[in-house]
Design an enzyme around this catalytic site. Sequence first.
Site, PDB file in Angstrom:
ATOM      1  N   ASP A  79       0.966   0.074  -5.060  1.00 43.34           N
ATOM      2  CA  ASP A  79      -0.081   0.519  -5.934  1.00 43.34           C
ATOM      3  C   ASP A  79      -0.253   2.043  -6.378  1.00 43.34           C
ATOM      4  O   ASP A  79      -0.733   2.261  -7.355  1.00 43.34           O
ATOM      5  CB  ASP A  79      -1.403   0.298  -5.136  1.00 43.34           C
ATOM      6  CG  ASP A  79      -1.538   0.982  -3.757  1.00 43.34           C
ATOM      7  OD1 ASP A  79      -0.693   1.427  -3.235  1.00 43.34           O
ATOM      8  OD2 ASP A  79      -2.902   1.366  -3.573  1.00 43.34           O
ATOM      9  N   HIS A  80       0.409   2.858  -5.529  1.00 37.88           N
ATOM     10  CA  HIS A  80       0.146   4.469  -6.087  1.00 37.88           C
ATOM     11  C   HIS A  80       1.290   5.138  -5.001  1.00 37.88           C
ATOM     12  O   HIS A  80       1.626   4.444  -4.040  1.00 37.88           O
ATOM     13  CB  HIS A  80      -1.081   4.900  -6.031  1.00 37.88           C
ATOM     14  CG  HIS A  80      -1.893   4.800  -4.893  1.00 37.88           C
ATOM     15  ND1 HIS A  80      -1.640   5.237  -3.797  1.00 37.88           N
ATOM     16  CD2 HIS A  80      -3.058   3.745  -4.787  1.00 37.88           C
ATOM     17  CE1 HIS A  80      -2.495   4.951  -2.821  1.00 37.88           C
ATOM     18  NE2 HIS A  80      -3.271   3.940  -3.578  1.00 37.88           N
ATOM     19  N   THR A 118      -6.312   2.577  -5.141  1.00 42.32           N
ATOM     20  CA  THR A 118      -6.073   1.120  -4.908  1.00 42.32           C
ATOM     21  C   THR A 118      -7.114   0.426  -5.906  1.00 42.32           C
ATOM     22  O   THR A 118      -6.420  -0.580  -6.679  1.00 42.32           O
ATOM     23  CB  THR A 118      -6.465   0.603  -3.589  1.00 42.32           C
ATOM     24  OG1 THR A 118      -5.894   1.126  -2.536  1.00 42.32           O
ATOM     25  CG2 THR A 118      -6.597  -0.946  -3.510  1.00 42.32           C
ATOM     26  N   GLU A 151       0.898  -1.352   0.062  1.00 42.94           N
ATOM     27  CA  GLU A 151      -0.001  -0.143   0.107  1.00 42.94           C
ATOM     28  C   GLU A 151       0.812   1.117   0.079  1.00 42.94           C
ATOM     29  O   GLU A 151       1.821   1.363   0.922  1.00 42.94           O
ATOM     30  CB  GLU A 151      -0.766  -0.098   1.088  1.00 42.94           C
ATOM     31  CG  GLU A 151      -1.854   1.154   1.407  1.00 42.94           C
ATOM     32  CD  GLU A 151      -2.767   1.284  -0.005  1.00 42.94           C
ATOM     33  OE1 GLU A 151      -3.299   0.462  -0.466  1.00 42.94           O
ATOM     34  OE2 GLU A 151      -2.788   2.550  -0.246  1.00 42.94           O
TER      35      GLU A 151
HETATM   36  C1  GP9 Z   1      -8.697   0.326   1.857  1.00 47.14           C
HETATM   37  C2  GP9 Z   1      -7.683   0.542   0.993  1.00 47.14           C
HETATM   38  C3  GP9 Z   1      -7.323   1.775   0.593  1.00 47.14           C
HETATM   39  O1  GP9 Z   1      -9.532  -0.793   1.744  1.00 47.14           O
HETATM   40  O2  GP9 Z   1      -7.409  -0.418  -0.037  1.00 47.14           O
HETATM   41  O3  GP9 Z   1      -7.599   2.297  -0.683  1.00 47.14           O
HETATM   42  P1  GP9 Z   1      -7.133   3.618  -1.254  1.00 47.14           P
HETATM   43  O4  GP9 Z   1      -7.412   4.806  -0.407  1.00 47.14           O
HETATM   44  O5  GP9 Z   1      -5.602   3.591  -1.270  1.00 47.14           O
HETATM   45  O6  GP9 Z   1      -7.626   3.857  -2.781  1.00 47.14           O
HETATM   46 MN    MN Z   2      -3.902   2.524  -2.190  1.00 46.28          MN
END
Ligand code: GP9
Ligand code: MN
Length: 435
Positions: free
Chosen positions: A259-260, A82, A38
């Site tokens: 992811d970012h 995400t 993340e």
């Molecule tokens: C929450 C997580 C966050 O379930 O996957 O998503 P994001 O805020 O990074 O899009």
């Molecule tokens: Mn994310």
Amino acid sequence: KPDDLKQVKGFIKSRYAAPDKKYFGIAKGKNVIVIHLESTQQFSIDRRINGQEVTPFLNSIYHGQDTVSFDNFFHEVGQGKTSDAENMLETSTFGLPSGSVFNKYSTNTFQSMPAILNQRAGYSSAVFHGNVASFWNRSSVYKSMGYQHFFDASYFDVSGRKSEVWGIKDKLLFKDSVPYLEKLQQPFYAKFLTVTNHYPFALDKVDQDPNFQTTDTSDPVINNYFVTNHYMDQSIKEFYAYLDRIGLLKKSIIILYGDHYGISNSENRTLAPVLGRDPQKWTAFDDLQMQRVPFMIDIPGSRLGHIDHTYGGEIDVMPTLEHLLGISTKRYLQFGQDLFSKQHSQRVIFRNQDFITPKYTYTDGHLWSNSNGKMFDNDELGKNLSKKIERWQNETDQELSLSDQLIFKDLLRFYKPKGFTPINPRNYNYGTYYT
Ligand code: GP9
Ligand code: MN
């Protein structure tokens, strides 16, 4: 409309990137474990703060003898964050110009990774994520994608200090997932979505490594990012140890990806000195360079370890992985290209129509040179380069809009790749309250 589908087909066919023999099928039959890091950016890798590594374990994987690691790999998400990253990895189509596929088109027809692996090679599939199933509408879209199991927050003890804002703490996610993972039918395709390293990067003191001293910039978000990133790194180290103990490590291929961004463009100047950079000289060019995220393919026992400098992005992961697993992608409508293919285009496109090539960066309405970070002014561009930019822009627009058409019009309803049985979402039930 069949005409739209024809266009998509034509475009994708013209860009087909054949697998490299050296890599095709080398992970055939192995379990696939995708670890979603993340908000983790590439600058964390090999970064030392106050003499200590932020991600010592990931660094060891990054340089490991069995890992192909990429250092020019970019996230390509838009507003869906995400969920855009997940969508690209599961379907090799782009996120939307605004909003998220997961929220707006969760009942579309997908020819997704879990379904293809299941139908072509008998894989089971599961997602492990310590947030509620309804977040990003996952409980709905995962069914449309044919995910067999979804272990969301309801499967874990998330009470009290066991979770932070976004769900269960990463160390607990991995630890408490092991009993489920062990029982999955092999080979499996399993995805772990971490959450602790997510804005605002909150983590209880007791979970922090007392030996890790973070930055002391004026921005607590930056300082905390390194703390939670360091924690996430430890959690992955622990996960590897569990995998080894239960005998799954050697039987799996592990994909790790960010992811970012975690640090937004508005914070980059504050971060600059930590990266050894002068904030006064920071530009839009630098902002785009910061969108590099980790991408590592760990194939234990393979001895394939090296750092690959190929330019690519999240859209390319699915065909890359399919080819590693020995599955031809020719029959599918996927926008990405195998990163190992000789025909892979190294122009990485972003959702806002910016793009990067190994030589050039196009952002903020200008072309920049990657070698010195300088913006070209109009005289310097010349006729040739101007023409090239125009062509690249047109191709970028075309690719994004064809991907959008595919999703807006749910075109895969009309597309029947050989041997593919359409997914029936009603066949899936995750046994949670939130569906
Ligand atoms: C929450 C997580 C966050 O379930 O996957 O998503 P994001 O805020 O990074 O899009
Ligand atoms: Mn994310």
